[in-house]
Design a protein around this motif. Sequence first.
Motif, PDB file in Angstrom:
ATOM      1  N   GLY A  18       0.803  -1.226   0.000  1.00 30.62           N
ATOM      2  CA  GLY A  18       0.000   0.000   0.000  1.00 30.62           C
ATOM      3  C   GLY A  18       0.833   1.271   0.000  1.00 30.62           C
ATOM      4  N   TYR A  39      -6.310  -8.359   0.613  1.00 32.62           N
ATOM      5  CA  TYR A  39      -7.236  -7.799  -0.377  1.00 32.62           C
ATOM      6  C   TYR A  39      -8.318  -6.959   0.295  1.00 32.62           C
ATOM      7  CZ  TYR A  39     -10.913  -7.512  -3.817  1.00 32.62           C
ATOM      8  OH  TYR A  39     -11.874  -7.035  -4.650  1.00 32.62           O
ATOM      9  N   MET A  87     -14.001  -1.388  -1.708  1.00 35.32           N
ATOM     10  CA  MET A  87     -14.203  -1.474  -0.280  1.00 35.32           C
ATOM     11  C   MET A  87     -15.690  -1.413   0.065  1.00 35.32           C
ATOM     12  SD  MET A  87     -12.223   0.936   2.344  1.00 35.32           S
ATOM     13  CE  MET A  87     -13.351   2.301   2.443  1.00 35.32           C
ATOM     14  N   ILE A 143      -6.519  -3.678   2.365  1.00 30.01           N
ATOM     15  CA  ILE A 143      -5.503  -2.755   1.840  1.00 30.01           C
ATOM     16  C   ILE A 143      -6.029  -1.323   1.650  1.00 30.01           C
ATOM     17  CG2 ILE A 143      -5.664  -3.193  -0.665  1.00 30.01           C
ATOM     18  CD1 ILE A 143      -2.555  -3.280  -0.562  1.00 30.01           C
ATOM     19  N   PRO A 144      -7.294  -1.114   1.291  1.00 29.63           N
ATOM     20  CA  PRO A 144      -7.751   0.279   1.199  1.00 29.63           C
ATOM     21  C   PRO A 144      -7.641   1.027   2.528  1.00 29.63           C
ATOM     22  CG  PRO A 144      -9.296  -1.166   0.098  1.00 29.63           C
ATOM     23  CD  PRO A 144      -8.342  -2.039   0.843  1.00 29.63           C
ATOM     24  N   PHE A 186      -9.669   3.245  -5.948  1.00 31.18           N
ATOM     25  CA  PHE A 186      -9.131   2.333  -4.949  1.00 31.18           C
ATOM     26  C   PHE A 186     -10.129   2.024  -3.854  1.00 31.18           C
ATOM     27  CE2 PHE A 186      -4.938   2.681  -6.665  1.00 31.18           C
ATOM     28  CZ  PHE A 186      -4.382   1.474  -6.309  1.00 31.18           C
TER      29      PHE A 186
END
Lengths: 285, 273
Positions: free
Chosen positions: B72, B141, B98, B144-145, B94
Amino acid sequence: MKKVKPFRYVYLALMLLFLYLPIIYLIVFSFNDFSTGRRVSYANLGRWNGFTLENYTNVFAGEAGSALLLTLEVALITSVVATVIGTFAAIGINSMKKRPKSIILNISQLPMVNPDLVTGITFMMLFAFVNGVLVNMGADRLSDIVKLLIAHISFSIPYVIFSVMPRLKQSSSMLYEAALDLGCTPMQAMFRVIIPDIMPGITSGFIMALTMSLDDFVVSYFVSDLRSTLSVYMYSAARGAKGVNPALATIIFIPLVTLLLIVNLRRISKEREDEIQNKKVKMKG
Amino acid sequence: MKRKVFAYPYIVWMALFIAVPMVFIFYYAFNVDGSFSFSKVWATLSDISKWRVLWVSIEIAAGTTVFCLLLGYPVAYILSNMRKSIAAFISVLFFVPMWMNFVLRTYAWQAILEYAIPNMLGWTDKTLTGSVWAVMMVLVYNFIPFMVMPLYNSLSKIDRSLIEASGDLGANGRMTFFKVVLPLSVPGIVSGITMVFIPAITAFTVPALIGNGNYNLYGNEIEMAFKQAAGSAGSADYSVGSTLAIILLICVFISTAVMNRFDKDHEEGGNLL
């Protein structure tokens, strides 16, 4: 002008691919023919059997449909109630003295800081306790929808408060007093002056509450017994042999992405305008 | 009428449904037949298997956090060096995944790892689910945001003139990065770590769907304790789950305290994006 570094774009593209791969995968396979003989099983999500729209025609058949209805019902009522309570709470808290204000704001952060899991289990225990009392009194147990609503409203209100708060800070506290001086009753001052002034904050609070409720899995999973929301249904289907209809992914994802893109692109283009405006001001000065 | 009054309905709601439910964790952990006692807490704490699960999940969550940070940071760094409007657009891209349902995202990976890749490779008796790496990858996965977001915020706040000054004073790109940019982004790193670590410990859906139950996280342990208690006949005994939850809350408390020490400029509320 800076040198263009292609490596950077490649890296970003790869990361975006990683993030979107499963989504694209589900969308592609939502057109896959899953019928093997007479039965439909989504478990074999890896083999392409041919194009069909059948997954979309039966996407809300059976349990998924009632789960969707429950989810929408809960999300709509939650977001309306949470927005009303949260907005008035923010207005009230904003006019408090420093000490009580910070205590209340700190407690309000609790549901945002707490892991979902903890929120879920605390509600589970609360409702078990309340049901115990109700049964002793000879009354009915709380129904799933009541429990879901209480839990969802509780974890949504803080998001509304923290969306409305910054907006209230920007607006002047004189406004309310001016309205009163000019002859408004407190109620009129509230509905004609304060609320229109903080409307953008209220709107984003409403959207936050709606998405939090629609998206919630963990709290609903612990709270409901008999009826399941869409995410609870998907979880049990994913664990079972039949699997989840991938058309659900498209149907949920596309509206959400559109909504988010619109909201954000509007914000970005406004920021861009501000940037240009600032540059002009700077150049003049 | 004072405006304060408008907050009263919320204060009542908050007391009933935010504060009181928290009390139940402690009530059920320490209540043995109606009186205060440590005996049940002690029984749970002396169960070695619980500690083993906690340790394994700390390892998995720590691994997840490290991978999120390593993958990231470059994203946030590249974004912070782009023109504001372009960076804003890409960062939206990005954060959009989410907002797709957590269960559905995890299910998609289950499908890919269990069916798609093995089918492509022509395996008939092997799948990619059920390994610790698969669990960790899906956790990365999903989280990561949450790492990129605070990193991007703190990196884009760095004053450009500091970087130019460092260059003017003779530092090359690498030195500027390690001596100027990296130290200045520490608050972002810390808040990213706390935003990934605790949710990763509690994410019980990922091990259930991806780990085939081989790698239980602490969240699974709590989930099972409560679901078993609720499913059992008679009055449910939530003491085991409550004790485990108290330990989790202690972890949360520590990590929040650490984050608050670093996060000096308090931003109140605002958008999640």
